[in-house]
Design a protein around this motif. Sequence first.
Motif, PDB file in Angstrom:
ATOM      1  N   ALA A 537       0.833  -1.212   0.000  1.00 10.71           N
ATOM      2  CA  ALA A 537       0.000   0.000   0.000  1.00 10.71           C
ATOM      3  C   ALA A 537       0.861   1.254   0.000  1.00 10.71           C
ATOM      4  O   ALA A 537       0.502   2.269  -0.609  1.00 10.71           O
ATOM      5  N   ARG A 538       2.011   1.208   0.687  1.00  7.52           N
ATOM      6  CA  ARG A 538       2.895   2.372   0.700  1.00  7.52           C
ATOM      7  C   ARG A 538       3.521   2.607  -0.683  1.00  7.52           C
ATOM      8  O   ARG A 538       3.703   3.740  -1.109  1.00  7.52           O
ATOM      9  N   LYS A 539       3.853   1.516  -1.395  1.00  4.27           N
ATOM     10  CA  LYS A 539       4.477   1.667  -2.710  1.00  4.27           C
ATOM     11  C   LYS A 539       3.461   2.022  -3.782  1.00  4.27           C
ATOM     12  O   LYS A 539       3.831   2.592  -4.819  1.00  4.27           O
ATOM     13  N   HIS A 540       2.191   1.668  -3.594  1.00  7.51           N
ATOM     14  CA  HIS A 540       1.154   1.927  -4.598  1.00  7.51           C
ATOM     15  C   HIS A 540      -0.009   2.667  -3.918  1.00  7.51           C
ATOM     16  O   HIS A 540      -0.988   2.046  -3.486  1.00  7.51           O
ATOM     17  N   PRO A 541       0.092   3.986  -3.790  1.00  9.44           N
ATOM     18  CA  PRO A 541      -0.961   4.743  -3.069  1.00  9.44           C
ATOM     19  C   PRO A 541      -2.320   4.651  -3.751  1.00  9.44           C
ATOM     20  O   PRO A 541      -3.352   4.761  -3.089  1.00  9.44           O
ATOM     21  N   CYS A 545      -8.067  -0.573  -2.091  1.00 12.90           N
ATOM     22  CA  CYS A 545      -8.015  -1.220  -0.776  1.00 12.90           C
ATOM     23  C   CYS A 545      -9.223  -2.112  -0.535  1.00 12.90           C
ATOM     24  O   CYS A 545      -9.121  -3.151   0.138  1.00 12.90           O
TER      25      CYS A 545
END
Length: 587
Positions: A537-541, A545
Amino acid sequence: MMSFPGDLCPMVPAWSQRYNTNSQIKAPDALPFVFAHESITSLDGGLWTRFIHPEGNIYWYHTVWRILVNADLMQPDIKVEVENWCFQVGALIKDQGIKLPSSAEIVLEPDPASKTCNYYVASREERTVGWLTECSTDYLHLQVHSEAHLKSQLEYQFWKHVEDFPMHAPLPPRSAEELLSELAFSIAEDLTTPRGSTAFSTPAQNQTFYELLNSQPKDAPTRTWLVARIWLQIAHARPLNHYGEHHARLDRTSSLEGSASASPAWMSLISRTLLPAQSERYTQKIRDIWGASVVRNKAATAAARAAARRDIARRVAIQQLRMERAERHNLFAIFICLVMRISMIILCYLFSHWGALTNFSKSNVKAKKRPLPLRLLKNPIIRISNMIARMRKRMLDSEPLLRGHYMEELARVWEHTKIYPRNDILSSFEVSIDPDNNIGRGGYGMCIGGTFLGRFPVALKLLWDPKEIESDECSNGQRSGTPTVVDHGKRRLYREVEIWKDLNHTRILPFIGLYVEGDKTYMVSPYMQNGNAREYARKHPGMNCLRILLQVAEGLEYLHGLNAVHGDICASSRPVKSHFPKSRQMS
């Protein structure tokens, strides 16, 4: 027609196709500049060694397996085929429980046309040839009357083998001295016996052979070939003269197969009519010439007939193989036509009733998809697991040279099925740990990286001891950065393994097995290259979700349907299988 295991067919050295090759020299487009010292004399670090026959052709010798081949191992595809046959020979020796003598060597002659391989085993100490399975003399085209007769014929085949492969090993012990003694005996017998000896050649030829052997140095490179060639002529005449038997032919006047073969009626009639006074003397000389010619030419005629029969049988087998392949292709074409016809009927039916089908689907409540029960998937998984378990047991019992072949096959099966025996402890050559690759840690354990079957990245999970974790929290008020890893919670570990190994769902990470190193027990599973859900999730904002949460819920629904509880649901423990926009899968 006899059948043999693995298409390994026994042969005798006289069947060798060494002089029947159809290879032609083709001029290359350009010749590279190569120094003389760069010529290749060995392959695979010296395991395969090249030797040049005195006649000029090349053969290869494996120094560990003691295998000889006439094939061109410089071509990669031929080398792979030869090594596959070598593995089959090694497996056959192990299955049959055969212990070969130290002087034994195996000759392989692959036949790409029939996809078989001819072979035989030669022993230099015993001066004979043999095979790894039982085979009849009729199959080998050996006309045998007794054990002594069979021994003479096998000795002839052995010297034929030494003549074909003379450069890689020395002569059998005392074979050169015995040959000189045999030649001296033949010369003396021809000089002292009025009826003539049964030697394979004339006294002048024997004298020439004797002087040639004495004049040649013992360390000459062609001495082995010369001794084998002369012994081959002697061993060629011995079976015809019934050497070593009670009814052996002692001189040229003795009959080979009765009076009819020694003196034909038409020859006796001509001699008595033309030479009435000296009929008996000339008749005796004619009988000597007749018997000697039979001894020298009978074996050649029989060998030519046997070669012709083998060539005809080979051509018939190749033709039958082509007919079987053509029949299989025809059946496959018929099957494809039937499948296409049935598909067209189904498509026509669907198009003609498309409206009724869409109305029916809209009028009914869409049922929620649930995974198939484990009992419906258990039987095929068990069958495949049993097959892989048998292959893995053979790998564990095999020698180190053969182990890489089994590991490659197991890796191919794992790559396509993701199934591996889960009840046994993995060995050290199946799993290797990279202690510097620390993947992560959670509330109940930590994960480090490793390699499975030499090429698949895996994650190895190690559970923390609850007593150590509790003592660290009580003493410091919070968990220390590097808690002590002590594998005392065996009961909790094996309880988790018993639940995990029976799970089968696309959202559940598959379990490979247990690996023990010292006092630590690891649970092995595939490594997810994109990390956990938090890192992803941090690498692909811009990721979806809700879709990830839905996939997690699907996995939990499957677990709860089996009365199983995860117990540690968090983003750091949810590994992502692949890049989300491409496959949208996570475990």
